[in-house]
Design an enzyme around this catalytic site. Structure first.
Site, mmCIF file in Angstrom:
data_model
loop_
_atom_site.group_PDB
_atom_site.id
_atom_site.type_symbol
_atom_site.label_atom_id
_atom_site.label_comp_id
_atom_site.label_asym_id
_atom_site.label_seq_id
_atom_site.Cartn_x
_atom_site.Cartn_y
_atom_site.Cartn_z
ATOM 1 N N SER A 125 0.635 -1.225 0.061
ATOM 2 C CA SER A 125 -0.019 -0.018 0.166
ATOM 3 C C SER A 125 0.895 1.366 0.021
ATOM 4 O O SER A 125 2.047 1.309 0.528
ATOM 5 C CB SER A 125 -0.817 -0.040 1.283
ATOM 6 O OG SER A 125 -1.553 1.253 1.533
ATOM 7 N N TYR A 149 -2.325 -1.096 10.671
ATOM 8 C CA TYR A 149 -2.663 -1.356 9.252
ATOM 9 C C TYR A 149 -1.557 -1.237 8.451
ATOM 10 O O TYR A 149 -0.791 -2.096 7.819
ATOM 11 C CB TYR A 149 -3.897 -1.162 8.666
ATOM 12 C CG TYR A 149 -3.926 -1.124 7.143
ATOM 13 C CD1 TYR A 149 -4.352 -2.573 6.610
ATOM 14 C CD2 TYR A 149 -3.710 -0.426 6.410
ATOM 15 C CE1 TYR A 149 -4.173 -2.795 5.260
ATOM 16 C CE2 TYR A 149 -3.770 -0.581 5.009
ATOM 17 C CZ TYR A 149 -3.883 -1.726 4.428
ATOM 18 O OH TYR A 149 -3.886 -1.861 3.117
ATOM 19 N N LYS A 153 1.763 -3.644 6.611
ATOM 20 C CA LYS A 153 2.202 -3.694 5.086
ATOM 21 C C LYS A 153 3.742 -3.491 5.130
ATOM 22 O O LYS A 153 4.537 -4.032 4.352
ATOM 23 C CB LYS A 153 1.597 -2.729 4.406
ATOM 24 C CG LYS A 153 -0.013 -2.968 4.232
ATOM 25 C CD LYS A 153 -0.092 -4.182 3.421
ATOM 26 C CE LYS A 153 -1.653 -4.465 3.228
ATOM 27 N NZ LYS A 153 -1.810 -5.785 2.669
HETATM 28 P P1 NAD Z 1 -10.992 -6.968 0.589
HETATM 29 O O1 NAD Z 1 -11.383 -7.026 1.980
HETATM 30 O O2 NAD Z 1 -12.149 -6.845 -0.555
HETATM 31 O O3 NAD Z 1 -10.141 -8.469 -0.009
HETATM 32 C C1 NAD Z 1 -9.585 -9.303 0.907
HETATM 33 C C2 NAD Z 1 -9.968 -10.515 0.696
HETATM 34 O O4 NAD Z 1 -8.967 -11.619 1.663
HETATM 35 C C3 NAD Z 1 -11.317 -10.944 1.135
HETATM 36 O O5 NAD Z 1 -12.151 -11.654 0.339
HETATM 37 C C4 NAD Z 1 -11.344 -11.558 2.564
HETATM 38 O O6 NAD Z 1 -12.403 -12.480 2.722
HETATM 39 C C5 NAD Z 1 -9.959 -12.324 2.391
HETATM 40 N N1 NAD Z 1 -9.420 -12.745 3.546
HETATM 41 C C6 NAD Z 1 -8.938 -11.900 4.727
HETATM 42 N N2 NAD Z 1 -8.511 -12.587 5.606
HETATM 43 C C7 NAD Z 1 -7.943 -13.969 4.981
HETATM 44 C C8 NAD Z 1 -7.466 -15.037 5.560
HETATM 45 N N3 NAD Z 1 -6.773 -15.025 6.857
HETATM 46 N N4 NAD Z 1 -7.364 -16.085 4.877
HETATM 47 C C9 NAD Z 1 -8.148 -16.147 3.479
HETATM 48 N N5 NAD Z 1 -8.626 -15.161 3.179
HETATM 49 C C10 NAD Z 1 -8.551 -13.950 3.829
HETATM 50 O O7 NAD Z 1 -9.906 -6.189 0.376
HETATM 51 P P2 NAD Z 1 -9.228 -5.330 -1.190
HETATM 52 O O8 NAD Z 1 -9.704 -4.067 -0.990
HETATM 53 O O9 NAD Z 1 -9.503 -6.281 -2.239
HETATM 54 O O10 NAD Z 1 -7.666 -5.534 -0.761
HETATM 55 C C11 NAD Z 1 -6.834 -6.663 -1.143
HETATM 56 C C12 NAD Z 1 -5.546 -6.463 -0.601
HETATM 57 O O11 NAD Z 1 -4.870 -5.131 -1.070
HETATM 58 C C13 NAD Z 1 -5.341 -6.336 0.885
HETATM 59 O O12 NAD Z 1 -4.298 -6.939 1.304
HETATM 60 C C14 NAD Z 1 -5.362 -4.874 1.060
HETATM 61 O O13 NAD Z 1 -4.740 -4.651 2.577
HETATM 62 C C15 NAD Z 1 -4.524 -4.365 -0.081
HETATM 63 N N6 NAD Z 1 -4.719 -3.068 -0.296
HETATM 64 C C16 NAD Z 1 -6.050 -2.531 -0.465
HETATM 65 C C17 NAD Z 1 -6.386 -1.231 -0.541
HETATM 66 C C18 NAD Z 1 -7.736 -0.513 -0.890
HETATM 67 O O14 NAD Z 1 -7.741 0.653 -0.858
HETATM 68 N N7 NAD Z 1 -8.624 -1.406 -1.293
HETATM 69 C C19 NAD Z 1 -5.234 -0.442 -0.745
HETATM 70 C C20 NAD Z 1 -3.733 -0.539 -0.559
HETATM 71 C C21 NAD Z 1 -3.647 -2.014 -0.160
HETATM 72 N N1 UFG Z 2 -12.926 11.120 2.844
HETATM 73 C C1 UFG Z 2 -14.113 12.123 3.542
HETATM 74 N N2 UFG Z 2 -14.994 11.304 3.733
HETATM 75 C C2 UFG Z 2 -15.198 10.210 3.904
HETATM 76 C C3 UFG Z 2 -14.434 9.270 3.546
HETATM 77 C C4 UFG Z 2 -13.075 9.616 3.114
HETATM 78 O O1 UFG Z 2 -13.795 13.255 3.382
HETATM 79 O O2 UFG Z 2 -16.600 9.789 4.586
HETATM 80 C C5 UFG Z 2 -11.566 11.630 2.563
HETATM 81 C C6 UFG Z 2 -10.516 11.080 3.387
HETATM 82 O O3 UFG Z 2 -10.287 12.252 4.528
HETATM 83 C C7 UFG Z 2 -9.202 11.220 2.423
HETATM 84 C C8 UFG Z 2 -9.989 10.751 1.017
HETATM 85 O O4 UFG Z 2 -11.349 10.989 1.217
HETATM 86 O O5 UFG Z 2 -9.041 12.464 2.256
HETATM 87 C C9 UFG Z 2 -9.524 9.262 0.702
HETATM 88 O O6 UFG Z 2 -10.194 8.661 1.796
HETATM 89 P P1 UFG Z 2 -10.218 7.063 1.901
HETATM 90 O O7 UFG Z 2 -10.731 6.451 3.297
HETATM 91 O O8 UFG Z 2 -10.952 6.488 0.656
HETATM 92 O O9 UFG Z 2 -8.776 6.515 1.490
HETATM 93 P P2 UFG Z 2 -7.276 6.757 2.216
HETATM 94 O O10 UFG Z 2 -6.714 7.561 1.281
HETATM 95 O O11 UFG Z 2 -7.605 7.405 3.585
HETATM 96 O O12 UFG Z 2 -6.856 5.364 2.420
HETATM 97 C C10 UFG Z 2 -6.620 4.493 1.323
HETATM 98 C C11 UFG Z 2 -7.134 2.899 1.881
HETATM 99 C C12 UFG Z 2 -5.852 2.417 2.686
HETATM 100 C C13 UFG Z 2 -4.763 2.740 1.825
HETATM 101 C C14 UFG Z 2 -4.571 3.945 1.234
HETATM 102 C C15 UFG Z 2 -3.375 3.902 0.214
HETATM 103 O O13 UFG Z 2 -8.126 2.947 2.635
HETATM 104 O O14 UFG Z 2 -5.899 1.014 3.123
HETATM 105 O O15 UFG Z 2 -5.822 4.319 0.466
HETATM 106 O O16 UFG Z 2 -3.183 5.443 -0.412
HETATM 107 F F1 UFG Z 2 -3.439 2.265 2.411
#
Ligand code: NAD
Ligand code: UFG
Length: 337
Positions: A125, A149, A153
């Site tokens: 991330s 969190y 990572k």
């Molecule tokens: P998500 O929660 O939709 O998907 C994660 C999946 O992993 C889910 O289906 C969940 O059921 C499964 N899971 C969780 N723990 C598990 C375990 N112990 N064993 C087997 N399955 C398990 O999340 P996502 O948004 O698809 O994110 C995927 C990956 O990308 C995560 O590692 C997350 O931290 C990373 N990531 C996401 C974002 C974002 O904004 N969505 C940003 C940066 C990194």
């Molecule tokens: N925001 C609002 N109102 C809301 C939700 C979010 O104003 O109800 C704003 C936040 O303050 C931020 C922006 O929208 O400025 C984006 O917020 P998000 O929560 O959508 O995303 P973040 O950038 O905080 O974090 C996301 C994921 C993290 C990941 C990161 C990587 O949630 O897991 O992006 O850049 F690590």
């Protein structure tokens, strides 16, 4: 074609990536414990691609079950999506985050090593960059993170670097995602957060469809062009395609490669609201509220390295991200239920 095991492949990013992998003719095996997803996702992936996927209901922390999967299949590479991902929740239950994200990865790598599968793509991330100057570049120092969190990572990245240093047969890509939004254009798969969304785009679309009353913009007094925070939003399908490119790379070399997956452009919260309204015709009710603890004013990627080394660049603009989010929301007002 290589066989790819996608841990967490039923989740938001995993499901979109599995579609792209199947489209590129990779064989795909999904492992998930449905902690944050539902079985319906699997049939939707099959419906989009017209291909069958093999599925295991398994927790990455369960070594015996993992061994069974590796002994029953000839796996060439693993994409490790499985993990917990809520910043706020991680401050309340940090041990669960370290157990799932860190111990889960160590368990997976141990089994991979035992079965001599040493190709791994890890979902990292942008949060690992912490308070670096923007745009973030892959060679900047990492680890200055403000929540458990993000720390998981960072720790997993360091563990994987040590793993490669101990055995140069490993080929590992650390993909640092920026802010994935949007959905597959079929509207069959998308993001369905549990309960009230923490993230901006799912919150906006729930307000637009009338399930939530009003969006609170967290802070209007940041030192940015309009006072609201800036982020690098990326279409989830572009992000998914980055994984097929990263796989091509790690399957043809060894080493540890780090790539930002972002667009290189930053949008403010107010710009996102306007883009959503303009591209969908829906009004988004909002007001400016106090800042959210832990938010940085602005971050976005330098995405040149992925372009140069993987030949990957994003295709979809902010309007397409908003349109596809809305299409998914309209077609699935109650998510996968
Ligand atoms: P998500 O929660 O939709 O998907 C994660 C999946 O992993 C889910 O289906 C969940 O059921 C499964 N899971 C969780 N723990 C598990 C375990 N112990 N064993 C087997 N399955 C398990 O999340 P996502 O948004 O698809 O994110 C995927 C990956 O990308 C995560 O590692 C997350 O931290 C990373 N990531 C996401 C974002 C974002 O904004 N969505 C940003 C940066 C990194
Ligand atoms: N925001 C609002 N109102 C809301 C939700 C979010 O104003 O109800 C704003 C936040 O303050 C931020 C922006 O929208 O400025 C984006 O917020 P998000 O929560 O959508 O995303 P973040 O950038 O905080 O974090 C996301 C994921 C993290 C990941 C990161 C990587 O949630 O897991 O992006 O850049 F690590």
């Amino acid at each position: 074609m290589p066989t790819i095991l996608a841990t967490g492949g039923a989740g938001y990013i995993g499901s979109h990536t599995c579609v792209e992998l199947l489209n590129e003719n990779f064989d795909v095996i999904i492992l998930d414990n449905f902690h944050n997803s539902v079985p319906e996702v699997l049939s939707r992936i099959e419906c989009i691609t017209g291909k069958k996927i093999k599925f295991y209901n398994c927790d990455v922390r369960n070594k015996e079950n993992l061994k069974k999967i590796f002994s029953e299949n000839k796996i060439d590479a693993v994409i490790h999506f499985a993990g917990l991902k809520s910043v706020g929740e991680s401050c309340k239950i940090p041990l669960d985050y370290f157990d799932n994200n860190v111990s889960g990865t160590i368990n997976l790598c141990n089994v991979m090593k035992e079965f001599n599968v040493k190709n791994l793509v890890f979902s990292s991330s942008a949060t690992v960059y912490g308070r670096n100057p923007i745009p973030y570049k892959e060679d900047m120092p990492t680890g200055d993170v403000s929540n458990p969190y993000g720390r998981t990572k960072y720790i997993v990245e360091e563990i994987l670097k040590d793993l490669y240093a101990s055995d140069n047969d490993w080929s590992i890509a650390l993909l640092r995602y920026f802010n994935p939004i949007g959905a597959h254009e079929s509207g069959l798969i998308g993001e369905e957060p549990n309960g009230i969304p923490n993230n901006l785009m799912p919150y906006i679309s729930k307000v637009a469809i009338g399930k939530l009353e009003k969006l609170t913009v967290f802070g209007g007094d940041y030192d940015t062009k309009d006072g609201t925070c800036i982020r690098d939003y990326i279409h989830v399908v572009d992000l998914a395609k980055g994984h097929t490119k990263a796989l091509d790379k790690i399957l043809s070399s060894s080493g540890i490669q780090i790539y930002n997956l972002g667009t290189g452009k930053g949008y403010s919260v107010l710009e996102i609201i306007k883009a959503f309204e303009d591209s969908t015709g829906q009004k988004v009710n909002y007001s400016i509220g106090p800042r959210r603890a832990g938010d940085l004013a602005a971050n976005y990627s330098d995405s040149q390295k992925a372009l140069k080394e993987l030949g990957w660049k994003t295709q979809y603009d902010i309007n397409k991200m908003c349109k596809d989010t809305w299409n998914w929301q309209q077609k699935n007002p109650n998510g996968y239920k």
